[in-house]
Design a protein around this motif. Structure first.
Motif, PDB file in Angstrom:
ATOM      1  N   MET A 106       0.805  -1.223   0.000  1.00 41.88           N
ATOM      2  CA  MET A 106       0.000   0.000   0.000  1.00 41.88           C
ATOM      3  C   MET A 106       0.835   1.269   0.000  1.00 41.88           C
ATOM      4  O   MET A 106       0.387   2.298  -0.508  1.00 41.88           O
ATOM      5  CB  MET A 106      -0.937  -0.001   1.208  1.00 41.88           C
ATOM      6  CG  MET A 106      -1.943  -1.130   1.172  1.00 41.88           C
ATOM      7  SD  MET A 106      -2.809  -1.407   2.746  1.00 41.88           S
ATOM      8  CE  MET A 106      -3.617   0.136   3.006  1.00 41.88           C
ATOM      9  N   ILE A 107       2.044   1.219   0.574  1.00 40.92           N
ATOM     10  CA  ILE A 107       2.822   2.447   0.749  1.00 40.92           C
ATOM     11  C   ILE A 107       4.225   2.341   0.158  1.00 40.92           C
ATOM     12  O   ILE A 107       4.560   3.042  -0.794  1.00 40.92           O
ATOM     13  CB  ILE A 107       2.881   2.859   2.234  1.00 40.92           C
ATOM     14  CG1 ILE A 107       1.464   3.135   2.748  1.00 40.92           C
ATOM     15  CG2 ILE A 107       3.770   4.087   2.419  1.00 40.92           C
ATOM     16  CD1 ILE A 107       1.358   3.405   4.228  1.00 40.92           C
ATOM     17  N   LEU A 108       5.065   1.496   0.735  1.00 41.25           N
ATOM     18  CA  LEU A 108       6.481   1.489   0.366  1.00 41.25           C
ATOM     19  C   LEU A 108       6.726   1.270  -1.121  1.00 41.25           C
ATOM     20  O   LEU A 108       7.596   1.912  -1.714  1.00 41.25           O
ATOM     21  CB  LEU A 108       7.245   0.449   1.197  1.00 41.25           C
ATOM     22  CG  LEU A 108       7.191   0.648   2.712  1.00 41.25           C
ATOM     23  CD1 LEU A 108       7.939  -0.461   3.424  1.00 41.25           C
ATOM     24  CD2 LEU A 108       7.732   2.015   3.104  1.00 41.25           C
ATOM     25  N   ASN A 109       5.962   0.379  -1.747  1.00 37.64           N
ATOM     26  CA  ASN A 109       6.117   0.111  -3.181  1.00 37.64           C
ATOM     27  C   ASN A 109       5.380   1.125  -4.048  1.00 37.64           C
ATOM     28  O   ASN A 109       5.465   1.054  -5.274  1.00 37.64           O
ATOM     29  CB  ASN A 109       5.649  -1.302  -3.532  1.00 37.64           C
ATOM     30  CG  ASN A 109       6.454  -2.367  -2.845  1.00 37.64           C
ATOM     31  OD1 ASN A 109       7.619  -2.158  -2.494  1.00 37.64           O
ATOM     32  ND2 ASN A 109       5.852  -3.523  -2.614  1.00 37.64           N
ATOM     33  N   GLN A 110       4.643   2.032  -3.427  1.00 42.15           N
ATOM     34  CA  GLN A 110       3.834   2.995  -4.168  1.00 42.15           C
ATOM     35  C   GLN A 110       4.321   4.442  -4.034  1.00 42.15           C
ATOM     36  O   GLN A 110       3.745   5.355  -4.631  1.00 42.15           O
ATOM     37  CB  GLN A 110       2.375   2.922  -3.700  1.00 42.15           C
ATOM     38  CG  GLN A 110       1.742   1.554  -3.860  1.00 42.15           C
ATOM     39  CD  GLN A 110       1.826   1.038  -5.281  1.00 42.15           C
ATOM     40  OE1 GLN A 110       1.596   1.771  -6.232  1.00 42.15           O
ATOM     41  NE2 GLN A 110       2.173  -0.225  -5.426  1.00 42.15           N
ATOM     42  N   VAL A 111       5.366   4.658  -3.246  1.00 40.52           N
ATOM     43  CA  VAL A 111       5.880   6.011  -3.041  1.00 40.52           C
ATOM     44  C   VAL A 111       6.347   6.596  -4.374  1.00 40.52           C
ATOM     45  O   VAL A 111       6.976   5.907  -5.179  1.00 40.52           O
ATOM     46  CB  VAL A 111       7.031   6.015  -2.006  1.00 40.52           C
ATOM     47  CG1 VAL A 111       7.701   7.374  -1.915  1.00 40.52           C
ATOM     48  CG2 VAL A 111       6.507   5.599  -0.639  1.00 40.52           C
ATOM     49  N   LEU A 112       6.036   7.849  -4.596  1.00 40.11           N
ATOM     50  CA  LEU A 112       6.443   8.539  -5.816  1.00 40.11           C
ATOM     51  C   LEU A 112       7.951   8.468  -5.969  1.00 40.11           C
ATOM     52  O   LEU A 112       8.693   8.702  -5.009  1.00 40.11           O
ATOM     53  CB  LEU A 112       5.980  10.003  -5.741  1.00 40.11           C
ATOM     54  CG  LEU A 112       6.024  10.813  -7.022  1.00 40.11           C
ATOM     55  CD1 LEU A 112       5.084  10.234  -8.070  1.00 40.11           C
ATOM     56  CD2 LEU A 112       5.659  12.255  -6.730  1.00 40.11           C
ATOM     57  N   GLU A 113       8.409   8.141  -7.174  1.00 40.87           N
ATOM     58  CA  GLU A 113       9.842   7.976  -7.421  1.00 40.87           C
ATOM     59  C   GLU A 113      10.605   9.271  -7.166  1.00 40.87           C
ATOM     60  O   GLU A 113      10.109  10.360  -7.392  1.00 40.87           O
ATOM     61  CB  GLU A 113      10.093   7.547  -8.881  1.00 40.87           C
ATOM     62  CG  GLU A 113       9.484   6.224  -9.265  1.00 40.87           C
ATOM     63  CD  GLU A 113       8.053   6.363  -9.776  1.00 40.87           C
ATOM     64  OE1 GLU A 113       7.549   7.489  -9.945  1.00 40.87           O
ATOM     65  OE2 GLU A 113       7.420   5.310  -9.974  1.00 40.87           O
ATOM     66  N   ARG A 114      11.853   9.130  -6.741  1.00 42.47           N
ATOM     67  CA  ARG A 114      12.715  10.288  -6.481  1.00 42.47           C
ATOM     68  C   ARG A 114      12.862  11.160  -7.727  1.00 42.47           C
ATOM     69  O   ARG A 114      12.952  12.370  -7.624  1.00 42.47           O
ATOM     70  CB  ARG A 114      14.111   9.826  -6.024  1.00 42.47           C
ATOM     71  CG  ARG A 114      14.190   9.208  -4.671  1.00 42.47           C
ATOM     72  CD  ARG A 114      13.923  10.144  -3.499  1.00 42.47           C
ATOM     73  NE  ARG A 114      14.489  11.455  -3.688  1.00 42.47           N
ATOM     74  CZ  ARG A 114      13.827  12.597  -3.431  1.00 42.47           C
ATOM     75  NH1 ARG A 114      12.610  12.574  -2.955  1.00 42.47           N
ATOM     76  NH2 ARG A 114      14.413  13.744  -3.623  1.00 42.47           N
ATOM     77  N   GLY A 115      12.906  10.554  -8.904  1.00 44.24           N
ATOM     78  CA  GLY A 115      13.086  11.305 -10.134  1.00 44.24           C
ATOM     79  C   GLY A 115      11.930  12.251 -10.471  1.00 44.24           C
ATOM     80  O   GLY A 115      12.059  13.115 -11.327  1.00 44.24           O
ATOM     81  N   ALA A 116      10.795  12.099  -9.786  1.00 36.65           N
ATOM     82  CA  ALA A 116       9.637  12.975 -10.039  1.00 36.65           C
ATOM     83  C   ALA A 116       9.821  14.335  -9.370  1.00 36.65           C
ATOM     84  O   ALA A 116       9.109  15.278  -9.703  1.00 36.65           O
ATOM     85  CB  ALA A 116       8.353  12.311  -9.530  1.00 36.65           C
ATOM     86  N   TRP A 117      10.747  14.417  -8.426  1.00 38.06           N
ATOM     87  CA  TRP A 117      10.964  15.660  -7.675  1.00 38.06           C
ATOM     88  C   TRP A 117      12.054  16.494  -8.346  1.00 38.06           C
ATOM     89  O   TRP A 117      13.058  15.963  -8.803  1.00 38.06           O
ATOM     90  CB  TRP A 117      11.387  15.360  -6.241  1.00 38.06           C
ATOM     91  CG  TRP A 117      10.292  14.677  -5.463  1.00 38.06           C
ATOM     92  CD1 TRP A 117      10.103  13.352  -5.332  1.00 38.06           C
ATOM     93  CD2 TRP A 117       9.250  15.303  -4.740  1.00 38.06           C
ATOM     94  NE1 TRP A 117       8.996  13.097  -4.551  1.00 38.06           N
ATOM     95  CE2 TRP A 117       8.457  14.288  -4.175  1.00 38.06           C
ATOM     96  CE3 TRP A 117       8.904  16.632  -4.500  1.00 38.06           C
ATOM     97  CZ2 TRP A 117       7.331  14.549  -3.384  1.00 38.06           C
ATOM     98  CZ3 TRP A 117       7.783  16.891  -3.707  1.00 38.06           C
ATOM     99  CH2 TRP A 117       7.012  15.860  -3.172  1.00 38.06           C
ATOM    100  N   LYS A 118      11.847  17.813  -8.360  1.00 36.85           N
ATOM    101  CA  LYS A 118      12.843  18.746  -8.905  1.00 36.85           C
ATOM    102  C   LYS A 118      13.322  19.642  -7.769  1.00 36.85           C
ATOM    103  O   LYS A 118      12.517  20.136  -6.981  1.00 36.85           O
ATOM    104  CB  LYS A 118      12.213  19.613  -9.989  1.00 36.85           C
ATOM    105  CG  LYS A 118      11.701  18.833 -11.180  1.00 36.85           C
ATOM    106  CD  LYS A 118      10.866  19.735 -12.077  1.00 36.85           C
ATOM    107  CE  LYS A 118      10.145  18.954 -13.121  1.00 36.85           C
ATOM    108  NZ  LYS A 118       8.966  18.263 -12.653  1.00 36.85           N
ATOM    109  N   LYS A 119      14.638  19.863  -7.716  1.00 34.98           N
ATOM    110  CA  LYS A 119      15.189  20.731  -6.688  1.00 34.98           C
ATOM    111  C   LYS A 119      14.798  22.176  -6.997  1.00 34.98           C
ATOM    112  O   LYS A 119      14.866  22.609  -8.127  1.00 34.98           O
ATOM    113  CB  LYS A 119      16.710  20.584  -6.623  1.00 34.98           C
ATOM    114  CG  LYS A 119      17.304  21.362  -5.475  1.00 34.98           C
ATOM    115  CD  LYS A 119      18.790  21.104  -5.325  1.00 34.98           C
ATOM    116  CE  LYS A 119      19.298  21.936  -4.161  1.00 34.98           C
ATOM    117  NZ  LYS A 119      20.720  21.778  -3.956  1.00 34.98           N
ATOM    118  N   LEU A 120      14.400  22.884  -5.965  1.00 36.40           N
ATOM    119  CA  LEU A 120      14.005  24.289  -6.110  1.00 36.40           C
ATOM    120  C   LEU A 120      15.226  25.176  -6.005  1.00 36.40           C
ATOM    121  O   LEU A 120      16.088  24.986  -5.190  1.00 36.40           O
ATOM    122  CB  LEU A 120      12.987  24.635  -5.019  1.00 36.40           C
ATOM    123  CG  LEU A 120      12.299  25.979  -5.143  1.00 36.40           C
ATOM    124  CD1 LEU A 120      11.537  26.092  -6.451  1.00 36.40           C
ATOM    125  CD2 LEU A 120      11.327  26.152  -3.992  1.00 36.40           C
TER     126      LEU A 120
END
Length: 184
Positions: free
Chosen positions: A170-184
């Motif tokens: 439900m959670i650990l395998n479903q967390v949004l991938e790190r690559g989806a985040w952009k550094k501000l």
């Protein structure tokens, strides 16, 4: 297409420190006047866009880099205005973070216990709870007589292997991938 451009422009301006698209009540409720000089000035933020309420338009999620417990926030654009749905820069033992399907997890870790509430945002920014998981793996204090270890799913006791399987699925395998985040 026009709405997508307006959403992108509004979020872009906000990420540069402009809070003019929030009404005064939002600024006061969420203390958004600290956004530019305090939150943005730290320089340890990352952001992503994800449709959290299923309306086809993406919300803006901002968090401390890899540490949503230190700071996490969700913003929504509608009819030329920005709205804050979540802004947490105080509680470092909890944080909200997204899953791949647009659901969110509110996780709270304290003194040997962990709770996870999976929820979805409604179009008005309110939350609809989907599932809860809870684990107590050590007594909260020496006088505590509560059973330990103890695991729950949606209010029902489960064994550790079932809990671990549900947490993974439900959670650990479903967390949004790190690559989806952009550094501000």
């Amino acid at each position: 297409q026009e709405k997508a451009e307006a959403v992108e422009a509004a979020y872009g301006a906000f990420l540069e420190g402009d809070i003019s698209l929030f009404d005064d009540a939002q600024v006061d409720t969420w203390a958004l006047d600290i956004w530019k000089d305090t939150i943005l000035a730290v320089g340890e933020l990352e952001y992503t866009y994800l449709d959290l309420d299923g309306d086809g338009a993406e919300e803006l999620l901002v968090q401390w880099i890899e540490e949503p417990g230190n700071f996490n926030a969700v913003f929504h654009y509608e009819n030329g205005s920005l709205f804050c749905w979540q802004f947490d820069c105080v509680e470092m033992t909890s944080g909200d973070y997204p899953l791949k399907d647009g659901a969110m997890v509110s996780q709270y870790d304290y003194n040997g216990t962990s709770s996870y509430t999976i929820f979805r945002y409604r179009s008005d920014g309110s939350r609809e709870e989907v599932a809860t998981l809870y684990a107590r793996e050590q007594p909260t204090d020496p006088e505590d007589t509560a059973p330990c270890p103890y695991y729950e799913a949606d209010g029902n006791e489960v064994d550790k292997s079932d809990f671990d399987e549900m947490l993974g699925q439900m959670i650990l395998n479903q967390v949004l991938e790190r690559g989806a985040w952009k550094k501000l």
